[in-house]
Design an enzyme around this catalytic site. Sequence first.
Site: not given
Lengths: 466, 396
Positions: B143-145, B304
Amino acid sequence: MTEAPSRRTKGRTRAARVRTTGGRPKPHTRRAVGRSRESSSRTSGKLVRRDRSQLEALTSTLAWRRTPEETPSTPPRVPVRKLHIVMVGWEYPPNHTGGLGVHCYELCRELGRMGHRITFLTPFHGPFTETQGVSFRWPGRRTEGEPPVPFAYQVTSGPAEPGWDTSMNSYNDWVGSLAGLKEVDVVHVHDWFGTRGGVALSRRMRRPLVMTIHSTEYDRTLGFPGAEIREHEAYGLQRADRVIAVSRHLKQQVVDRYGVPPGKVRVVYNAVRPTPRLERLRDAGVIVLYLGRLAAMKGVDTFLRAAARVAPLAPAATFVVAGEGPELPRLLTLSAHLGISDRVLFLGKVTEEERSLLLAGASVFVLPSVVEPFGIAALEAMAAGVPTIVSKTSGVAEITENTFAVDFWDIDEFASRIGELLQYPELRRLMGDASRWEALKAGWPERALETVGVYVELLDAAGSRP
Amino acid sequence: MKIVLYLHLHQPWRLARFRYVDLGSGRPYFDVARNLAIFAGIAERCYRPALTRLRDSLARFPEFRFSLSLTGTFVEQAEQAAPDVLDLLRDVVRTGRVSLVGETYYHSLAFLLPAPELHDEVELHRRMLRDQFRVRPKVLRMTELAFSDDLARFAESERFAGMLAEGWEGILGGRSANHRYCSASAPTVMLLLRNYRLSDDVGFRFSARGWNEYPLLSEKYAHWLASSPGDLLGLFMDFETFGEHHKADTGILDFLAALPGAVAQHRHLSWATVDEAVDGRPVDTISAPVTISWADQQRDLGAWLGNDLQRSAFEAAKKLGTLVTRANDPELLTMWRKLLTSDHFYYMYVGGHGADQGVHQYFSSYGSPYDAYANYMNALTDLRQRVVKRLAPVDA
């Protein structure tokens, strides 16, 4: 268990009543316009029966739609020579209640600090809070050894009472014919009460007239303006060379309802003064605070209804109503009717010290006003680090982002926001910290500079560049 | 020089307004109709036209190839809101010149949760790719690299041949991003790095009128690609770049359609899927003791989990995980996992540097981070109550 608190509530009420009716009539009762109570019940009756989409439409007409940034007023870029401002005022600390008194005091204080001179006219007798650069004048005389002769102004509940217009007229006559004023640069009148005198004085002295409007008669009566007061407002607003409104929402009202050209109106918001940070009391997520006058426009009934909605979900919470006003009996009845008498504390009028303590201990502050041209109380709560819920229609909502803004009629939403702030300590802490920063971002020095900017605009136009 | 074009397709299940007074009311957390309406709009503006252009390019240029990743929540919504988009995706995958990349089904931050959550979600996603596209992914993206040494070890244990990561100076230490590397902690895992300058030229700057390279035409861009040093060029971006972040009137779709032709003008440029690009020897190893991502200027997880709201929300979700596992109820588990989707935390972002704040606001459906937090916490609190009820049924 429920007995004791309800007795306490009752006791408080009696005390509050005694304070309201006893003693010398206080200046602030001016706003307790006799009509407002019935008009409020009329209005709120209507509101309850409206459906949601109508209410949303109502909000959209009332609330200021955030538009790309409009500069309220530009502070002058060059140094300004020292001005002499005659302020036609009303209330002034220590005897003040609403935003007007605070605004005048803080404005005069900053202007005085900048070196300007203010002659402050007021219908009331001093003593007033000493302010650098400010000299007070009021009608009537002091007699040696005797209490000051009371000025004719004796009204407690507005135009409904006999003698009201006589006292107002005599104040305005006095203002208009005031002698001994030298080298005046600007005449600056606040709200409707002294407009006639202010206009007469500015004409006589051939000086520009500025009028600051803190609220309109429509606001104070929830849309049922008294014809006389409205006339006084219109008289001043139309003749003033510049009008200062304390929010964009109010500016729009002045334009829409009084036909004032928008180009003549500047917005100068209220502010709060940074106080030494009062240590927050143990933040247990308990106290939900309303602090302000108990007037119909303030929507305190919404606060109580929201309290009733969220009380079962937040068993530890106490809802505090601090302040006095004509709505008190109705609010007491309402809280009993809602079955939350044991959860609501009516404190009556509170002192400055009690006020600071309340703010230090509150976990949530609520400003549920139906109409609120500005709402300094909310800004003060924010400056004290209290997470704040405001109604979308309030002027303060225009300049704050770190609050919850709620439709004034949306009881469930108020209840939810209260519940969320009580339930989630991280939210409370972050919003509280951000609130403090936001409330103090621009203070009275900035607001006073913006006001001087308005004076300079006029003096420039008149070719007498200060 | 091989160009590795990789596009990421994702739509979260956004929460409905779930008020505090709705706790225990049984109201749904997710506003399905609103999510599908949003999806249908994006399908119209972006997925459909962009995929059509990519499909045409595949037909016209036999050399052209690229890679995609699709989250589970994207596919769920596509099935209901725009099934033809899934058909288009199947069409391009069927050419054999489009690789699909593995990741977590819910586009979640499961890599920060105790095992086996991450494995379960990656497995769930693999199963979805098998059922929908008959493909088994060879390369993993988080997720999100997100990338770290631990994640590389995880990829190895899951038998992925490679991972995608941000070509960030912090892990490159002066080396070029335009090569194949392998993980220092798990040498069998090849690393394909994102060239963030060239990627962001399209992803962020394409429609910026203030940019001194505006307007970006495909010929100029192909020229930039051709004059880049190295042997692999990772152009990784959101699929929504084409028609959604930049709307069609910016010319972005024409740019996408023209790019394969413009690249074909340069003899030494060719295309590779991620599956092809991981085959070969690495030039060096790369280590990332701390997790990096492709977001914001800091390239960390700050987008996040940068503030206390985000951390406390994530901690609360994490804590609920143990209870959810014990409750052993698939419905509750699914709801909890939908709440792990990283977007929920992204909406709670406060402050940040100018450009980043703008990006965060663009993606958020809330008025403020406080709204996002309160709403999320209400849903989570409600779910918690349901889980607790399930664990300890009331005595009759």
